[in-house]
Design an enzyme around this catalytic site. Structure first.
Site, PDB file in Angstrom:
ATOM      1  N   ASP A 189       3.707   9.434  -0.637  1.00  0.00           N
ATOM      2  CA  ASP A 189       2.516   8.677  -0.261  1.00  0.00           C
ATOM      3  C   ASP A 189       2.297   7.579  -1.287  1.00  0.00           C
ATOM      4  O   ASP A 189       2.471   7.817  -2.488  1.00  0.00           O
ATOM      5  CB  ASP A 189       1.297   9.625  -0.255  1.00  0.00           C
ATOM      6  CG  ASP A 189       0.333   9.303   0.870  1.00  0.00           C
ATOM      7  OD1 ASP A 189       0.215   8.117   1.212  1.00  0.00           O
ATOM      8  OD2 ASP A 189      -0.304  10.237   1.391  1.00  0.00           O
ATOM      9  N   HIS A 241       0.806  -1.230   0.000  1.00  0.00           N
ATOM     10  CA  HIS A 241       0.000   0.000   0.000  1.00  0.00           C
ATOM     11  C   HIS A 241       0.837   1.277   0.000  1.00  0.00           C
ATOM     12  O   HIS A 241       0.312   2.360  -0.234  1.00  0.00           O
ATOM     13  CB  HIS A 241      -0.928   0.006   1.220  1.00  0.00           C
ATOM     14  CG  HIS A 241      -2.053  -0.984   1.111  1.00  0.00           C
ATOM     15  ND1 HIS A 241      -3.333  -0.622   0.810  1.00  0.00           N
ATOM     16  CD2 HIS A 241      -2.076  -2.343   1.224  1.00  0.00           C
ATOM     17  CE1 HIS A 241      -4.112  -1.687   0.767  1.00  0.00           C
ATOM     18  NE2 HIS A 241      -3.363  -2.756   1.016  1.00  0.00           N
TER      19      HIS A 241
HETATM   20  C1  GDG Z   1      -2.055   3.805   3.340  1.00  0.00           C
HETATM   21  C2  GDG Z   1      -1.001   4.482   2.438  1.00  0.00           C
HETATM   22  C3  GDG Z   1      -2.665   4.493   0.578  1.00  0.00           C
HETATM   23  C4  GDG Z   1      -8.630  10.144   7.891  1.00  0.00           C
HETATM   24  N1  GDG Z   1      -9.116  10.863   8.914  1.00  0.00           N
HETATM   25  C5  GDG Z   1     -10.326  10.381   9.176  1.00  0.00           C
HETATM   26  C6  GDG Z   1     -10.582   9.326   8.291  1.00  0.00           C
HETATM   27  N2  GDG Z   1      -9.524   9.209   7.515  1.00  0.00           N
HETATM   28  C7  GDG Z   1      -9.436   8.252   6.396  1.00  0.00           C
HETATM   29  C8  GDG Z   1      -9.428   8.960   5.062  1.00  0.00           C
HETATM   30  C9  GDG Z   1      -8.812   7.909   4.160  1.00  0.00           C
HETATM   31  C10 GDG Z   1      -7.888   7.157   5.124  1.00  0.00           C
HETATM   32  O1  GDG Z   1      -8.257   7.519   6.452  1.00  0.00           O
HETATM   33  C11 GDG Z   1      -6.445   7.568   4.927  1.00  0.00           C
HETATM   34  O2  GDG Z   1      -5.993   6.999   3.736  1.00  0.00           O
HETATM   35  P1  GDG Z   1      -4.699   7.556   2.981  1.00  0.00           P
HETATM   36  O3  GDG Z   1      -4.625   6.872   1.681  1.00  0.00           O
HETATM   37  O4  GDG Z   1      -4.799   9.023   2.860  1.00  0.00           O
HETATM   38  O5  GDG Z   1      -3.447   7.236   3.921  1.00  0.00           O
HETATM   39  P2  GDG Z   1      -2.868   6.034   4.858  1.00  0.00           P
HETATM   40  O6  GDG Z   1      -3.665   5.861   6.090  1.00  0.00           O
HETATM   41  O7  GDG Z   1      -1.459   6.416   5.108  1.00  0.00           O
HETATM   42  O8  GDG Z   1      -2.986   4.698   3.972  1.00  0.00           O
HETATM   43  C12 GDG Z   1      -1.684   5.337   1.389  1.00  0.00           C
HETATM   44  C13 GDG Z   1      -3.588   3.702   1.486  1.00  0.00           C
HETATM   45  O9  GDG Z   1      -2.864   2.960   2.464  1.00  0.00           O
HETATM   46  C14 GDG Z   1      -4.481   2.733   0.705  1.00  0.00           C
HETATM   47  O10 GDG Z   1      -3.734   1.867  -0.096  1.00  0.00           O
HETATM   48  O11 GDG Z   1      -3.436   5.352  -0.228  1.00  0.00           O
HETATM   49  O12 GDG Z   1      -0.715   5.910   0.525  1.00  0.00           O
HETATM   50  O13 GDG Z   1      -0.100   5.260   3.233  1.00  0.00           O
HETATM   51  O14 GDG Z   1      -9.781   7.007   3.688  1.00  0.00           O
HETATM   52  O15 GDG Z   1     -10.748   9.312   4.727  1.00  0.00           O
HETATM   53  N3  GDG Z   1     -11.718   8.620   8.257  1.00  0.00           N
HETATM   54  C15 GDG Z   1     -12.688   8.963   9.175  1.00  0.00           C
HETATM   55  N4  GDG Z   1     -12.491   9.977  10.081  1.00  0.00           N
HETATM   56  C16 GDG Z   1     -11.339  10.705  10.117  1.00  0.00           C
HETATM   57  O16 GDG Z   1     -11.196  11.636  10.933  1.00  0.00           O
HETATM   58  N5  GDG Z   1     -13.842   8.303   9.170  1.00  0.00           N
END
Ligand code: GDG
Length: 477
Positions: free
Chosen positions: A367, A159
């Site tokens: 990222d 990921h």
């Molecule tokens: C890893 C990789 C890759 C955030 N704050 C809240 C909340 N979130 C949710 C967002 C989003 C998720 O968390 C974060 O996803 P990201 O992709 O931005 O980042 P990582 O957690 O680092 O994820 C990344 C991912 O895996 C998938 O393959 O894209 O690059 O590092 O969905 O919406 N959700 C809620 N409340 C919050 O306050 N409900």
């Protein structure tokens, strides 16, 4: 009809709630439909620590899907999770060699937990199962599964970024980690850049030979490495965003904003996300464009994460200092430039806030993909969409080329992108948004999961080869 079974293994398992409703996390949504087409088993750490964890997982049966979870000892959590996975691998994978803390004890703990997962799984995996492993906590799992005699097709999805060979090679034990990669049949990464980096490492370090652009032979083992960018639940996000306007928190936010434009950032509190750098770029924007003071508010939502890892405590301090300095020097009575919150909001509230924001500021230093960028786009009002500012170092930048793409290290460039976004014509905003929405539909998360599983299921030939060539293979590790 006999359904083939899909066995998913990830560090944490998203258990359904008491009413049996599937969890809302990205992977849970992705797998929801796959688990309709296949019977499912989802295995991982329970998130709990116990002094004497059972050797066999606790099974929670939810009809079509079974969940199997294991506790870890506190030493396991320290060495495997906080230690090697999050203090050594995470920074290296995000190009932060200087932050990577390698310890042999942590590495041994990482291998130990992978081995104990494999031995628990050996009793659960059946001959016809497809096995899909997720993320950097579990890179050696296929190798451990092969060692206990599992010859099923095993896929792995990474990921986070896979860095250039020169960067990955800085990690002690990196060659050993590369050696276990060909025990997978299929490895998915987020971007072409990541796929190229991993393939180059295998060629340079292990003498892998290309059979095809995406197919490599390492000794007698064959692995396919492909870019498979993860998507989001576009429909779910759109629906949540449309319904959000009536919520209390949204109404309060709208009232509080008055005629000000909202700029939003949503990230786990992680140094890869570039939060202090982004705040400084916003400061630069306010200094360069003083007429915008009092006219915009930047809301940064940053739920605390990995608080047991020292680098995250340092980041929290730096963010608070940067925030205090900027708000203190540029704020006015009645206007706070940056609103910073560390609570977690419901998905519905988040979707509403995305839709409310004229600018989505997504500027990670690195990222894998960054789902927030995609969620922000999906949540927009088609008639009056906001503008996405996106780091060139997020995997999403390979797909969302109609965003304003920036280098997050260049504060002037980010500041000018904010100004550009705030002045962009409706026509331009709509055209960019439509192009990006099309990309989102093409890589919707359920399609993503289905495509990966289909590729994995096409691996029969390799299975036959593995079962006949196993003895020989054990010599080339
Ligand atoms: C890893 C990789 C890759 C955030 N704050 C809240 C909340 N979130 C949710 C967002 C989003 C998720 O968390 C974060 O996803 P990201 O992709 O931005 O980042 P990582 O957690 O680092 O994820 C990344 C991912 O895996 C998938 O393959 O894209 O690059 O590092 O969905 O919406 N959700 C809620 N409340 C919050 O306050 N409900």
């Amino acid at each position: 009809m006999h359904l083939r079974r899909l066995v998913v293994i990830s560090n944490r398992v998203a258990l359904p709630d008491a009413a049996g409703k599937a969890a809302a996390g990205g992977l849970a949504v992705a797998l929801h439909e796959a688990f309709q087409a296949y019977q499912g088993l989802w295995f991982g750490w329970s998130g709990k620590v116990s002094a004497h964890p059972a050797a066999h997982p606790k099974i929670i049966d939810k009809g079509q899907v079974q969940y199997a979870v294991m506790d870890l000892t506190s030493l396991d959590r320290q060495e495997y999770y906080n230690g090697f996975a999050n203090r050594a691998l995470w920074p290296i994978m995000h190009y932060r060699i200087g932050l990577s803390e390698f310890s042999r004890a942590d590495y041994a703990g990482y291998l130990r937990v992978n081995r104990s997962f494999a031995s628990a799984l050996a009793h659960l995996i059946q001959p016809d199962d497809l096995v899909w492993v997720h993320d950097y906590h579990l890179i050696p799992l296929a190798s451990e599964l092969r060692a206990v005699g599992i010859i099923n097709p095993i896929g792995y999805f990474h990921h986070i970024p896979w860095p250039a060979p020169e960067v990955f090679g800085a990690l002690p034990g990196s060659t050993e980690l590369l050696r276990v990669i060909p025990d997978y049949d299929l490895v998915g990464v987020q971007t072409e850049r990541d796929a190229d980096n991993l393939r180059r490492s295998l060629v340079q370090e292990l003498g892998a030979i290309h059979r095809r652009a995406d197919l490599l032979d390492v000794g007698s083992r064959r692995v396919r490495i492909k870019s498979a960018p993860i998507g989001i639940d576009v429909n779910g996000l759109q629906q949540a965003a449309q319904r959000s306007g009536s919520g209390r928190l949204l109404k309060q936010t709208i009232a509080g904003l008055g005629s000000r434009q909202l700029i939003i950032g949503v990230d786990r509190l992680d140094y890869s996300k570039g939060i202090p750098e982004r705040m400084e770029a916003f400061e630069r924007f306010l200094v360069s464009h003083p007429e915008q003071r009092g006219r915009v508010t930047y809301l940064q939502i940053a739920p605390t994460s990995r608080s047991e890892v020292p680098e995250y405590a340092t980041l929290s301090r730096v963010v608070n200092e940067t925030l205090g300095r900027i708000n203190g020097s540029l704020g006015e009575p009645g206007w706070v430039p940056i609103h910073y919150v560390t609570s977690t909001y419901s998905r519905a509230i988040l979707a509403g806030l995305y839709r409310l924001a004229r600018v989505g500021l997504v500027t990670p230093m690195r990222d894998g993909m960054n789902l927030v960028a995609k969620e922000y786009v999906a949540a927009q009002d088609p008639q009056d969409p906001g503008v996405l500012i996106l780091s060139k170092f997020a995997g999403a930048a390979e797909e969302l080329t109609d965003a304003l793409i920036v280098n997050p290290n260049d504060k002037v460039e980010v500041a000018e992108a904010i100004q550009h976004a705030l002045h962009m014509s409706q026509e331009d905003r709509v055209a960019r948004w439509q192009a990006m929405l099309k990309v989102l539909w093409d890589s919707d998360v359920t399609r993503w999961a289905a495509a990966f599983i289909k590729d994995l299921a096409a691996n029969k030939a390799s299975r036959v080869r593995r079962s006949t060539g196993l003895k020989k293979e054990s010599n080339d590790r």
